[in-house]
Design a protein around this motif. Structure first.
Motif, PDB file in Angstrom:
ATOM      1  N   SER A   1       0.847  -1.189   0.000  1.00 37.34           N
ATOM      2  CA  SER A   1       0.000   0.000   0.000  1.00 37.34           C
ATOM      3  C   SER A   1       0.885   1.242   0.000  1.00 37.34           C
ATOM      4  CB  SER A   1      -0.889   0.005   1.247  1.00 37.34           C
ATOM      5  OG  SER A   1      -1.722  -1.134   1.262  1.00 37.34           O
TER       6      SER A   1
ATOM      7  N   ALA B   1      -3.389  -3.192  -0.389  1.00 36.16           N
ATOM      8  CA  ALA B   1      -4.821  -3.163  -0.087  1.00 36.16           C
ATOM      9  C   ALA B   1      -5.342  -1.735  -0.141  1.00 36.16           C
ATOM     10  CB  ALA B   1      -5.072  -3.764   1.299  1.00 36.16           C
ATOM     11  N   HIS B   2      -4.596  -0.841  -0.780  1.00 38.64           N
ATOM     12  CA  HIS B   2      -4.946   0.580  -0.746  1.00 38.64           C
ATOM     13  C   HIS B   2      -5.980   0.948  -1.802  1.00 38.64           C
ATOM     14  CE1 HIS B   2      -3.626   4.971  -1.526  1.00 38.64           C
ATOM     15  NE2 HIS B   2      -4.487   4.962  -0.542  1.00 38.64           N
TER      16      HIS B   2
ATOM     17  N   LEU C   1     -11.143  -6.469   3.931  1.00 39.57           N
ATOM     18  CA  LEU C   1      -9.907  -6.116   4.631  1.00 39.57           C
ATOM     19  C   LEU C   1      -8.723  -5.992   3.679  1.00 39.57           C
ATOM     20  CD1 LEU C   1      -8.523  -5.690   7.421  1.00 39.57           C
ATOM     21  CD2 LEU C   1      -8.092  -8.151   7.460  1.00 39.57           C
TER      22      LEU C   1
ATOM     23  N   ARG D   1     -11.726  -0.402  -1.434  1.00 41.35           N
ATOM     24  CA  ARG D   1     -11.384   0.947  -0.970  1.00 41.35           C
ATOM     25  C   ARG D   1     -11.625   2.001  -2.045  1.00 41.35           C
ATOM     26  NH1 ARG D   1      -8.554  -2.432   2.096  1.00 41.35           N
ATOM     27  NH2 ARG D   1      -8.607  -2.047   4.337  1.00 41.35           N
TER      28      ARG D   1
ATOM     29  N   LEU E   1     -14.269   5.992   9.363  1.00 37.79           N
ATOM     30  CA  LEU E   1     -14.101   6.969   8.281  1.00 37.79           C
ATOM     31  C   LEU E   1     -14.697   6.487   6.961  1.00 37.79           C
ATOM     32  CD1 LEU E   1     -10.408   8.182   8.934  1.00 37.79           C
ATOM     33  CD2 LEU E   1     -12.539   9.231   9.695  1.00 37.79           C
ATOM     34  N   TRP E   2     -15.344   5.331   6.979  1.00 37.10           N
ATOM     35  CA  TRP E   2     -15.917   4.792   5.739  1.00 37.10           C
ATOM     36  C   TRP E   2     -17.405   5.170   5.668  1.00 37.10           C
ATOM     37  CZ3 TRP E   2     -13.777   0.062   2.990  1.00 37.10           C
ATOM     38  CH2 TRP E   2     -12.440  -0.177   3.323  1.00 37.10           C
TER      39      TRP E   2
ATOM     40  N   SER F   1      -5.249   3.108   9.480  1.00 37.19           N
ATOM     41  CA  SER F   1      -4.774   1.888   8.809  1.00 37.19           C
ATOM     42  C   SER F   1      -5.890   1.283   7.964  1.00 37.19           C
ATOM     43  CB  SER F   1      -4.273   0.870   9.836  1.00 37.19           C
ATOM     44  OG  SER F   1      -5.337   0.353  10.610  1.00 37.19           O
TER      45      SER F   1
ATOM     46  N   ILE G   1      -8.303   2.913   6.356  1.00 38.74           N
ATOM     47  CA  ILE G   1      -8.430   3.672   5.110  1.00 38.74           C
ATOM     48  C   ILE G   1      -7.254   3.389   4.175  1.00 38.74           C
ATOM     49  CG2 ILE G   1      -8.203   6.042   4.199  1.00 38.74           C
ATOM     50  CD1 ILE G   1     -11.001   5.568   4.996  1.00 38.74           C
ATOM     51  N   LEU G   2      -6.055   3.316   4.725  1.00 40.57           N
ATOM     52  CA  LEU G   2      -4.866   3.158   3.881  1.00 40.57           C
ATOM     53  C   LEU G   2      -4.689   1.733   3.370  1.00 40.57           C
ATOM     54  CD1 LEU G   2      -2.134   5.234   5.778  1.00 40.57           C
ATOM     55  CD2 LEU G   2      -3.677   5.973   3.964  1.00 40.57           C
ATOM     56  N   GLY G   3      -5.345   0.766   4.018  1.00 40.84           N
ATOM     57  CA  GLY G   3      -5.086  -0.617   3.641  1.00 40.84           C
ATOM     58  C   GLY G   3      -3.707  -1.073   4.077  1.00 40.84           C
ATOM     59  N   VAL G   4      -3.282  -0.587   5.229  1.00 36.66           N
ATOM     60  CA  VAL G   4      -1.977  -0.962   5.776  1.00 36.66           C
ATOM     61  C   VAL G   4      -2.210  -1.802   7.032  1.00 36.66           C
ATOM     62  CG1 VAL G   4       0.136  -0.074   6.857  1.00 36.66           C
ATOM     63  CG2 VAL G   4      -0.812   1.066   4.845  1.00 36.66           C
TER      64      VAL G   4
END
Lengths: 314, 449
Positions: free
Chosen positions: A109, A130-131, A166, A172, A200-201, B200, B202-205
């Motif tokens: 990411s 996964a970004h 996830l 995303r 935040l989603w 994390s 949101i960033l997918g980290v």
């Protein structure tokens, strides 16, 4: 000043509309007998994939070819470039070779944005960890606008995004874009495959696919990314499939107009059964088709070629 | 050549030490304070320092510095790290044992102590709890204690095995040394890169949950209850861990805890741009946790502010977040980062009096205590550092301007690594003079070595 497309958040609402409109233009081009225009003649587009991919890379390369760009293809195993130094060296080498734009995929990411900060040419994010995967979201929105005839918006469309959220860059990007366009999104999956903190989603959450079937206009299934599991998140694929696989029995509980989408590659029998994937309600093949048009639009838009070069090539 | 002054008169400053806050002049000779009273008369052989408007404090003591030597001199050396320390007001540093080789035997202790000979400030090495910091077999702590090692830690990782930790605590109790624990359950941390939370997600980290720290803090509190040994918690980063430390103290357990400047000043929203400079372990937590740490700070839960100064050369940070090294540098900026944040908090509490009052005497004394005598006691060096500013005590002294506002710029960083998170942060409080054992090492903000 060059633009890149790393995240959906890089685009204003107007720019999204502009890209959707351009995608329509290129879909017309793709329907021609000779589906090729000289729009990017003389430009060199490089694909730099640090992670295995067939469909996305082919889709981008076909898009570039149909715009008459030259295509450089780099495919590298992610293991050989896990060190930052070689990532930087590789990207700078491609820039030095004269590429005008890089289409990049990486298992980390943030990797595409990072490389973008090192280079002076535009980058297109073809998936970073996964970004995000912004062209997938654009092609999905384009496909849905067509399907539901909602114009340049997705107002009032109820979308269930099902499965391994996830690890999903598709989720995303799609959540951001679809919600900006007015769709209502529910994430569906077992808690272990959903991010812990979704504050935040702009989404609702459900842990039951059966509960959301009747209320969804779109069932968007995600591949369960078992290769990213360094720990066992679900006891077995069939344990997951028992509750979250979309089969004909479940699809029958949805509305007749409900459509099924999947970003591919599908694992038939896990998140989706073969019958559902091949059913008339499935938009999977449309997604793939539209992908080429949308990626042509993105490449054309970023490389700023002149409108006049969209005339037929013959 | 700089004249070798041996006598200094510090005139007109505000003294802060464990006695309190007061106005007095200090006279320094041959490494010691020989007088501490108002109105000391000038003499020709004294070099005078005008400390009007400045705070004169015991020298700062850092419990947690990674100096990287031996083994990773590309990132830092004992000398470059010491210089950063002097600029930050430190007169003593506790150097962590995760070097190459690991400081896990009497032989390595003797070797690194020789390396630190001639360092411009006092370096005290911590030893490893387990051989190679592998968490399995205990090191020869009593032999290392004979060589002056007072603090033992596997910092970088926590001791995962509870039985090994119990034995370490029991062993340490018998020989008068202190165990310091990096609390992180590695299974729960799950090879994450940043705090597990909204960012994390949101960033997918991959994230490191608060629980990775909290469960080990809880476990070790119970092991202290069982063994009665002293334990120091390194870099507490969560509100919950701070609350457990508070509870353990009210139970009367011999537990101390440190907090870092970066966990007080920064939160995980800094990671929204994927900048690896903010990747640190424990990770920058949510703002909720950061505010919880301030509550603990104000409530006297912490015994030290410690830097966790962790230099990393450019290549190990100039990569993706998941591959980048954990850690950031802090020796040069620690006090000013905390004081800057303290001012922002006070300004917020009194919006009609922005920057009007500054700190009260109590607030100033509390802040200074966490940089001086309290960490000195934890390191068991209180006879040399963090001493009271009275006649007869060693002259380890730091003088700072509590009102100076400044910004760190890259060229001012004397560490070999430049991975500071503070280039865009307002810093308040500038260290101008540092005396180490009576020798002036920093003069008007410039190193004089």
């Amino acid at each position: 000043m060059h633009r890149s497309l790393v995240s959906i958040s890089d685009l204003t609402d107007e720019e999204v509309t502009e890209l959707i409109d351009l995608s329509k233009v290129f879909r017309e081009v793709n329907s021609r007998e000779i589906p090729k225009v000289p729009a990017l003649r003389g430009k060199t587009v490089a694909t730099l994939f640090f992670e295995n991919s067939t469909r996305t890379r082919l889709s981008f390369e076909l898009a570039a070819t149909r715009l008459s760009a030259d295509v450089l293809t780099f495919t590298l195993g992610s293991s050989s470039v896990s060190k930052g130094e070689s990532l930087r060296d590789t990207a700078e080498t491609i820039e030095s070779l004269g590429a005008d734009l890089i289409i990049m995929r990486h298992s980390s990411s943030g990797a595409v944005g990072l490389v973008g900060s090192w280079l002076d040419i535009p980058l297109v994010n073809a998936g970073d960890g996964a970004h995000e995967h912004p062209t997938q979201a654009l092609l999905d929105a384009f496909t849905l606008m067509d399907q539901f005839e909602t114009g340049p918006r997705l107002d009032g469309i109820n979308v269930a995004i099902v499965g391994d959220v996830l690890h999903s860059r598709v989720a995303r990007s799609n959540v951001q874009l679809m919600s900006r366009l007015g769709a209502k999104i529910t994430l569906v999956g077992p808690p272990v495959l959903l991010p812990l903190d979704l504050s935040l989603w702009p989404v609702k959450v459900s842990h039951s696919l059966d509960e959301v079937l009747a209320g969804s206009d779109v069932l968007y299934l995600l591949r369960i990314q078992s290769e990213r599991f360094s720990e066992s998140l679900v006891p077995s694929l069939s344990e997951f499939a028992k509750s979250f696989s979309l089969n004909m029995e479940r699809l029958a509980k949805a509305k007749k107009e409900t459509v099924v989408m999947h970003p591919g590659p599908m694992i038939r029998g896990v998140e989706i059964t073969g019958e559902v994937a091949d059913s008339p309600q499935s938009l999977v093949r449309k997604q793939v088709e539209n992908g080429v048009s949308v990626r042509m639009a993105v490449l054309y838009w970023l490389l700023g070629a002149g409108q006049e070069r969209l005339e037929p090539i013959w | 050549m700089v004249a070798d002054y041996r006598k200094y008169l510090i005139r007109g400053g505000t003294l802060v030490d464990s006695i309190g806050v007061r106005r007095a002049d200090l006279l320094i000779e041959d490494g010691k304070i020989i007088a501490s009273e108002p109105g000391i008369e000038s003499q020709r052989q004294y070099q005078e320092i005008d400390a009007r408007g400045l705070v004169v404090s015991s020298g700062f003591v850092d419990l947690h510095a990674h100096l990287r030597e031996p083994g990773n001199e590309k990132s830092e050396t004992i000398r470059s790290g010491s210089q950063a320390g002097i600029l930050g007001g430190y007169t003593a540093l506790v150097a962590m044992p995760n070097t190459t080789p690991t400081i896990d035997s009497p032989e390595v202790v003797q070797y690194v102590q020789r390396l630190a000979d001639g360092a411009p400030l006092d370096i005290f090495f911590a030893g490893a709890i387990t051989k190679g910091r592998m968490g399995e077999s205990l090191t020869e702590m009593s032999k290392m204690a004979d060589l002056g090692i007072k603090l033992f830690t596997d910092d970088g990782t926590g001791v995962q095995n509870a039985q090994v930790m119990r034995r370490a605590l029991e062993f340490s109790k018998g020989i008068g040394v202190t165990i310091a624990q990096h609390c992180e359950d590695l299974e729960l941390a799950n090879a994450g890169s940043i705090n597990e939370g909204a960012v994390s997600s949101i960033l997918g980290v991959k994230g490191i949950p608060n629980a990775a720290e909290d469960v080990m803090v809880a476990r070790d509190i119970e092991l202290v209850r069982l063994t009665g040994a002293r334990l120091h918690f390194l870099h507490i980063s969560t509100a919950r861990s701070a609350a457990m430390v508070k509870m353990s103290k009210s139970d009367g357990l011999p537990i101390t805890a440190e907090v870092t400047p970066h966990h007080l000043v920064l939160s995980d929203t800094q990671l929204m741009g994927f900048d690896p400079v903010f990747k640190v372990n424990p990770p920058l937590r949510s703002n909720h946790d950061r505010l919880g740490l301030w509550d603990a700070f104000d409530g006297g839960v912490f015994d030290a502010v410690a830097t966790d100064h962790a230099p990393h050369h450019k290549e190990s940070k100039d990569t993706t977040l998941d591959h980048a090294a954990f850690g950031l540098i802090g020796l040069q900026t620690s006090f000013a980062a905390v004081l800057g944040e303290l001012h922002r908090r006070l300004d917020k509490q009194n919006p009609e009096d922005i920057d009007g009052g500054g700190l009260s005497d109590e607030q100033l004394m509390h802040l200074v205590s966490l940089f001086t005598w309290k960490p000195a006691r934890i390191a068991r060096i209180e006879k040399m550092h963090g001493c009271q500013l009275v006649a007869g005590q060693p002259a380890n002294i730091t003088i700072f301007d509590p009102k100076a506002r400044w910004r760190l710029v890259g060229t001012d960083v004397v560490s070999r690594s430049k991975n500071s998170p503070y280039f865009d942060t307002d810093l308040v409080g500038k260290v101008l003079y540092t005396f180490v054992n009576g020798e002036l090492k920093l003069k008007e903000g410039e190193l004089c070595l």
